[in-house]
Write a protein that holds these residues in place. Structure first.
Motif, PDB file in Angstrom:
ATOM      1  N   TYR A   1      -7.656 -41.101 -44.586  1.00 50.39           N
ATOM      2  CA  TYR A   1      -7.083 -40.864 -45.910  1.00 50.39           C
ATOM      3  C   TYR A   1      -6.290 -42.070 -46.411  1.00 50.39           C
ATOM      4  O   TYR A   1      -5.707 -42.805 -45.619  1.00 50.39           O
ATOM      5  N   THR A   2      -6.238 -42.211 -47.713  1.00 52.86           N
ATOM      6  CA  THR A   2      -5.311 -43.179 -48.300  1.00 52.86           C
ATOM      7  C   THR A   2      -3.931 -42.542 -48.234  1.00 52.86           C
ATOM      8  O   THR A   2      -3.815 -41.331 -48.015  1.00 52.86           O
ATOM      9  N   ASP A   3      -2.913 -43.357 -48.464  1.00 50.26           N
ATOM     10  CA  ASP A   3      -1.534 -42.868 -48.360  1.00 50.26           C
ATOM     11  C   ASP A   3      -1.265 -41.653 -49.244  1.00 50.26           C
ATOM     12  O   ASP A   3      -0.701 -40.655 -48.798  1.00 50.26           O
ATOM     13  N   GLU A   4      -1.695 -41.756 -50.503  1.00 50.37           N
ATOM     14  CA  GLU A   4      -1.416 -40.687 -51.462  1.00 50.37           C
ATOM     15  C   GLU A   4      -2.124 -39.396 -51.041  1.00 50.37           C
ATOM     16  O   GLU A   4      -1.549 -38.312 -51.092  1.00 50.37           O
ATOM     17  N   LEU A   5      -3.374 -39.555 -50.624  1.00 52.17           N
ATOM     18  CA  LEU A   5      -4.134 -38.367 -50.231  1.00 52.17           C
ATOM     19  C   LEU A   5      -3.602 -37.771 -48.929  1.00 52.17           C
ATOM     20  O   LEU A   5      -3.571 -36.558 -48.756  1.00 52.17           O
ATOM     21  N   LEU A   6      -3.152 -38.654 -48.043  1.00 50.22           N
ATOM     22  CA  LEU A   6      -2.604 -38.188 -46.770  1.00 50.22           C
ATOM     23  C   LEU A   6      -1.361 -37.332 -47.024  1.00 50.22           C
ATOM     24  O   LEU A   6      -1.175 -36.278 -46.414  1.00 50.22           O
TER      25      LEU A   6
ATOM     26  N   ILE B   1      -2.570 -42.146 -35.534  1.00 49.42           N
ATOM     27  CA  ILE B   1      -1.275 -42.286 -36.217  1.00 49.42           C
ATOM     28  C   ILE B   1      -0.998 -43.742 -36.600  1.00 49.42           C
ATOM     29  O   ILE B   1      -0.217 -44.003 -37.509  1.00 49.42           O
ATOM     30  N   GLY B   2      -1.654 -44.666 -35.912  1.00 49.76           N
ATOM     31  CA  GLY B   2      -1.445 -46.082 -36.217  1.00 49.76           C
ATOM     32  C   GLY B   2      -1.951 -46.462 -37.596  1.00 49.76           C
ATOM     33  O   GLY B   2      -1.575 -47.497 -38.143  1.00 49.76           O
ATOM     34  N   ALA B   3      -2.789 -45.612 -38.174  1.00 54.78           N
ATOM     35  CA  ALA B   3      -3.356 -45.922 -39.492  1.00 54.78           C
ATOM     36  C   ALA B   3      -2.429 -45.498 -40.628  1.00 54.78           C
ATOM     37  O   ALA B   3      -2.681 -45.793 -41.793  1.00 54.78           O
ATOM     38  N   MET B   4      -1.342 -44.812 -40.273  1.00 53.27           N
ATOM     39  CA  MET B   4      -0.424 -44.305 -41.302  1.00 53.27           C
ATOM     40  C   MET B   4       0.520 -45.429 -41.756  1.00 53.27           C
ATOM     41  O   MET B   4       0.979 -46.202 -40.922  1.00 53.27           O
ATOM     42  N   SER B   5       0.813 -45.496 -43.048  1.00 50.30           N
ATOM     43  CA  SER B   5       1.731 -46.534 -43.520  1.00 50.30           C
ATOM     44  C   SER B   5       3.155 -46.225 -43.046  1.00 50.30           C
ATOM     45  O   SER B   5       3.468 -45.087 -42.706  1.00 50.30           O
ATOM     46  N   ARG B   6       4.018 -47.233 -43.062  1.00 51.52           N
ATOM     47  CA  ARG B   6       5.411 -47.040 -42.623  1.00 51.52           C
ATOM     48  C   ARG B   6       6.123 -46.045 -43.539  1.00 51.52           C
ATOM     49  O   ARG B   6       6.926 -45.240 -43.102  1.00 51.52           O
ATOM     50  N   ASN B   7       5.760 -46.118 -44.814  1.00 52.24           N
ATOM     51  CA  ASN B   7       6.363 -45.211 -45.794  1.00 52.24           C
ATOM     52  C   ASN B   7       6.034 -43.747 -45.455  1.00 52.24           C
ATOM     53  O   ASN B   7       6.885 -42.859 -45.467  1.00 52.24           O
ATOM     54  N   MET B   8       4.793 -43.541 -45.095  1.00 48.48           N
ATOM     55  CA  MET B   8       4.330 -42.199 -44.739  1.00 48.48           C
ATOM     56  C   MET B   8       4.985 -41.729 -43.441  1.00 48.48           C
ATOM     57  O   MET B   8       5.322 -40.546 -43.278  1.00 48.48           O
ATOM     58  N   GLN B   9       5.177 -42.681 -42.527  1.00 50.41           N
ATOM     59  CA  GLN B   9       5.819 -42.343 -41.250  1.00 50.41           C
ATOM     60  C   GLN B   9       7.242 -41.823 -41.476  1.00 50.41           C
ATOM     61  O   GLN B   9       7.677 -40.896 -40.808  1.00 50.41           O
TER      62      GLN B   9
ATOM     63  N   VAL C   1     -13.737 -44.802 -49.242  1.00 47.97           N
ATOM     64  CA  VAL C   1     -14.144 -46.204 -49.346  1.00 47.97           C
ATOM     65  C   VAL C   1     -12.911 -47.107 -49.353  1.00 47.97           C
ATOM     66  O   VAL C   1     -12.841 -48.114 -48.644  1.00 47.97           O
ATOM     67  N   GLU C   2     -11.907 -46.689 -50.126  1.00 45.80           N
ATOM     68  CA  GLU C   2     -10.679 -47.479 -50.234  1.00 45.80           C
ATOM     69  C   GLU C   2     -10.021 -47.638 -48.862  1.00 45.80           C
ATOM     70  O   GLU C   2      -9.586 -48.719 -48.472  1.00 45.80           O
ATOM     71  N   ASN C   3     -10.003 -46.528 -48.134  1.00 47.49           N
ATOM     72  CA  ASN C   3      -9.363 -46.541 -46.821  1.00 47.49           C
ATOM     73  C   ASN C   3     -10.131 -47.406 -45.825  1.00 47.49           C
ATOM     74  O   ASN C   3      -9.555 -48.149 -45.045  1.00 47.49           O
ATOM     75  N   LEU C   4     -11.446 -47.277 -45.883  1.00 52.60           N
ATOM     76  CA  LEU C   4     -12.308 -48.050 -44.981  1.00 52.60           C
ATOM     77  C   LEU C   4     -12.128 -49.541 -45.269  1.00 52.60           C
ATOM     78  O   LEU C   4     -11.982 -50.359 -44.353  1.00 52.60           O
ATOM     79  N   GLN C   5     -12.102 -49.865 -46.569  1.00 53.70           N
ATOM     80  CA  GLN C   5     -11.918 -51.239 -47.022  1.00 53.70           C
ATOM     81  C   GLN C   5     -10.614 -51.799 -46.462  1.00 53.70           C
ATOM     82  O   GLN C   5     -10.584 -52.880 -45.885  1.00 53.70           O
ATOM     83  N   ALA C   6      -9.551 -50.986 -46.611  1.00 56.11           N
ATOM     84  CA  ALA C   6      -8.225 -51.423 -46.152  1.00 56.11           C
ATOM     85  C   ALA C   6      -8.229 -51.623 -44.641  1.00 56.11           C
ATOM     86  O   ALA C   6      -7.663 -52.596 -44.139  1.00 56.11           O
ATOM     87  N   GLY C   7      -8.900 -50.709 -43.921  1.00 53.21           N
ATOM     88  CA  GLY C   7      -8.958 -50.798 -42.457  1.00 53.21           C
ATOM     89  C   GLY C   7      -9.653 -52.072 -42.005  1.00 53.21           C
ATOM     90  O   GLY C   7      -9.194 -52.758 -41.098  1.00 53.21           O
ATOM     91  N   ILE C   8     -10.769 -52.390 -42.664  1.00 53.20           N
ATOM     92  CA  ILE C   8     -11.529 -53.592 -42.286  1.00 53.20           C
ATOM     93  C   ILE C   8     -10.709 -54.848 -42.589  1.00 53.20           C
ATOM     94  O   ILE C   8     -10.631 -55.767 -41.775  1.00 53.20           O
ATOM     95  N   ILE C   9     -10.053 -54.849 -43.752  1.00 58.06           N
ATOM     96  CA  ILE C   9      -9.255 -56.024 -44.130  1.00 58.06           C
ATOM     97  C   ILE C   9      -8.101 -56.223 -43.149  1.00 58.06           C
ATOM     98  O   ILE C   9      -7.848 -57.327 -42.671  1.00 58.06           O
ATOM     99  N   ARG C  10      -7.413 -55.100 -42.809  1.00 64.85           N
ATOM    100  CA  ARG C  10      -6.272 -55.213 -41.884  1.00 64.85           C
ATOM    101  C   ARG C  10      -6.726 -55.727 -40.514  1.00 64.85           C
ATOM    102  O   ARG C  10      -6.085 -56.560 -39.906  1.00 64.85           O
ATOM    103  N   ARG C  11      -7.852 -55.216 -40.043  1.00 63.24           N
ATOM    104  CA  ARG C  11      -8.353 -55.649 -38.729  1.00 63.24           C
ATOM    105  C   ARG C  11      -8.717 -57.124 -38.743  1.00 63.24           C
ATOM    106  O   ARG C  11      -8.382 -57.880 -37.828  1.00 63.24           O
TER     107      ARG C  11
END
Lengths: 62, 449
Positions: B201-206, B242-250, B407-417
């Motif tokens: 999920y993206t942050d907002e959707l999560l 849980i590592g995929a969650m943003s700090r804000n969400m945490q 798609v947005e989340n996958l994109q972000a995951g690939i970029i971060r990695r």
């Protein structure tokens, strides 16, 4: 004659129940809330009565 | 029902002996879902104990304002009927506690935290009979012959009935979800097992998924929606990745875990939920902490006990027992010696999941005689990276909410990695992934939030 330690025990017991009931009042189902509040009021009155009894016992000469 | 019976299907038969009406009323709430009877004085309690068959009996000691702790006298009667006897009293003198234990009570509690205590007592009662079943799980629900894995899982199962947060580590397919489910099944918690893949999920959707939302909270919120936290009330919330969650969400989740209350999106009143948290990640937790991707306070809150599950490559003794279990009731497979050797030498990067796929393929695609050629062919096929691979959670999410979020989340995951692999060098990531600066910076900014 009532035993002071027993009065204390009952006050403690009823106060604990009242606190528990108050703490989880938001979880009490709507259909039960009126009956629960009545029980809580009854318990509160018991506590007041027991405190008065305790005061009276403590004032008695040893 | 006696320990050893059918713990998960029957309701427990419970007798509560307490002279206080309010206390009995509260216990009725705390024991909802069980078959509960009440007695308000010694005589009624004696009658019920003699006539009925109870699993557990909660005994208050002072039954009446001037009573002489007659509850103590009920303990031997309850014990003689084989009832698990628990004292719940406001009396906490050492003398009374010793006396109660000497008379055979199993647990003694000072009144004041009934809600939590009752849950733990029931779980312990269930576990008392079910502890023998823990050994049984290794031949059924969690198949392993590896001594290290067995002792680790048995150790964590000791905490099944507590609310201790558990953090499960290990590569994908090592059984993290299975262990989480087992912990829930042995917890005695009346609620549901609710799982959530934070990486899907993206942050907002999560946030909406976890906390729920009220109608009109945002565009598309056409109705009130119950979040996962509320769904897990009196149950278990399993947070994967849980590592995929943003700090804000945490931060938001940490607050909800600590306070057991939260605001659904668009709500002006808090909601409450009594959930137990089990979390998991396949990433290196120390690295996540060092890179500031995981907040230390959040990590502290979710890792009451940490269990690291070994990959299949490190417990090869489990390969054939797993194959046997996967083919139970189906076509059995006969492996040629060279085929067996090949399977034992293979590294199984996808772990049990990869093994399951392999078994499914060879069960349907062959006659059951597994030669080296067959193994060689199918294992290589599985090892080839699947183009456009996605997880089941991502697929389910796309079906429910549309493809854009996934798609947005996958994109972000690939970029971060890729950024990680390039040690944070943005220029390298821009070049390798052929993406715009705008996209890169939007992902980096979100990750830092």
């Amino acid at each position: 004659m009532p035993d002071i330690s027993k009065i204390r025990h009952t006050i403690k017991s009823k106060t604990t129940s009242l606190k528990e009931a108050a703490e989880f009042m938001h979880k009490c189902p709507d259909e039960k809330i009126r009956a629960r509040i009545a029980l809580m009021r009854e318990t509160a009155q018991d506590i007041v009565r027991l405190l008065i009894e305790l005061e009276a016992e403590l004032q008695k000469p040893v | 029902m006696v320990p050893g019976g059918n713990f998960y299907m029957d309701r427990l038969k419970i007798l509560v002996i307490d002279d206080d009406r309010l206390a009995r009323d509260i216990m009725a709430d705390n024991l909802a879902g069980q078959a509960v009877e009440f007695a308000g004085d010694k005589a009624a309690a004696e009658r019920k104990l003699k006539a009925g068959h109870y699993d557990i009996c909660f005994i208050d000691l002072m039954l009446g304002e001037n009573d002489n702790y007659s509850g103590l006298k009920l303990i031997p009667l309850a014990v003689s009927k084989g009832i698990y006897s628990v004292v719940m009293s406001s009396c906490d003198t050492e003398e009374t506690i010793s006396q109660a234990y000497a008379l055979g009570c199993k647990e003694f509690y000072v009144k004041g935290n009934e809600r939590a205590n009752v849950t733990a007592i029931i779980a312990r009662y269930i576990q008392g009979g079910a502890s023998k079943k823990v050994e049984g799980i290794f031949s059924k629900e969690f198949i392993t012959n590896d001594p290290g894995t067995r002792s680790m899982v048995a150790e964590v199962m000791k905490h099944a009935s507590t609310s201790l947060p558990i953090l499960l580590l290990g590569p994908s397919g090592t059984g993290k979800t299975t262990v989480a489910k087992l912990l829930h099944e042995h917890s005695g918690r009346a609620g549901r097992f609710v799982d959530m893949n934070c990486g899907a999920y993206t942050d907002e959707l999560l946030e909406a998924e976890l906390f729920g939302c009220k109608k009109g909270a945002f565009t598309g919120a056409n109705e009130n929606r119950t979040g996962k936290l509320a769904q897990a009330d009196k149950g278990t919330l399993f947070l994967d990745e849980i590592g995929a969650m943003s700090r804000n969400m945490q931060v938001k989740l940490l607050k909800a875990i600590e306070e057991k209350s939260f605001y659904p999106l668009g709500a002006d009143k808090p909601e409450y939920s009594d959930f137990r948290v089990i979390s998991a990640t396949l990433e290196d937790v120390q690295e996540l902490l060092a890179e500031n991707k995981l907040r230390f306070d959040f990590f502290q809150r979710v890792h009451g006990m940490t269990v690291t599950l070994k990959p299949l490559a490190q417990r090869k003794c489990d390969i054939f027992p797993l194959i046997q279990a996967l083919t139970k009731g189906k076509k059995r497979l006969a492996f040629a010696p060279e085929a067996k050797e090949y399977l034992l030498a293979h590294s199984w990067p996808g772990n049990a999941r990869e093994l399951k796929t392999f078994v499914d393929i060879v069960t349907t695609g062959t006659d059951g005689q597994i030669t080296l050629e067959i193994v060689n062919h199918y294992v290589k096929q599985l090892a080839a990276p699947a183009a456009f691979a996605f997880t089941q959670a991502q697929y389910d999410y796309a079906l429910e909410h549309g493809l854009a979020g996934v798609v947005e989340n996958l994109q972000a995951g690939i970029i971060r990695r890729n950024l990680n692999e390039n040690h944070g060098k943005k220029a390298a990531t821009l070049k390798q992934l052929k993406i715009s600066k705008r996209l890169l910076y939007s992902v980096v900014t979100k990750a830092q939030k």
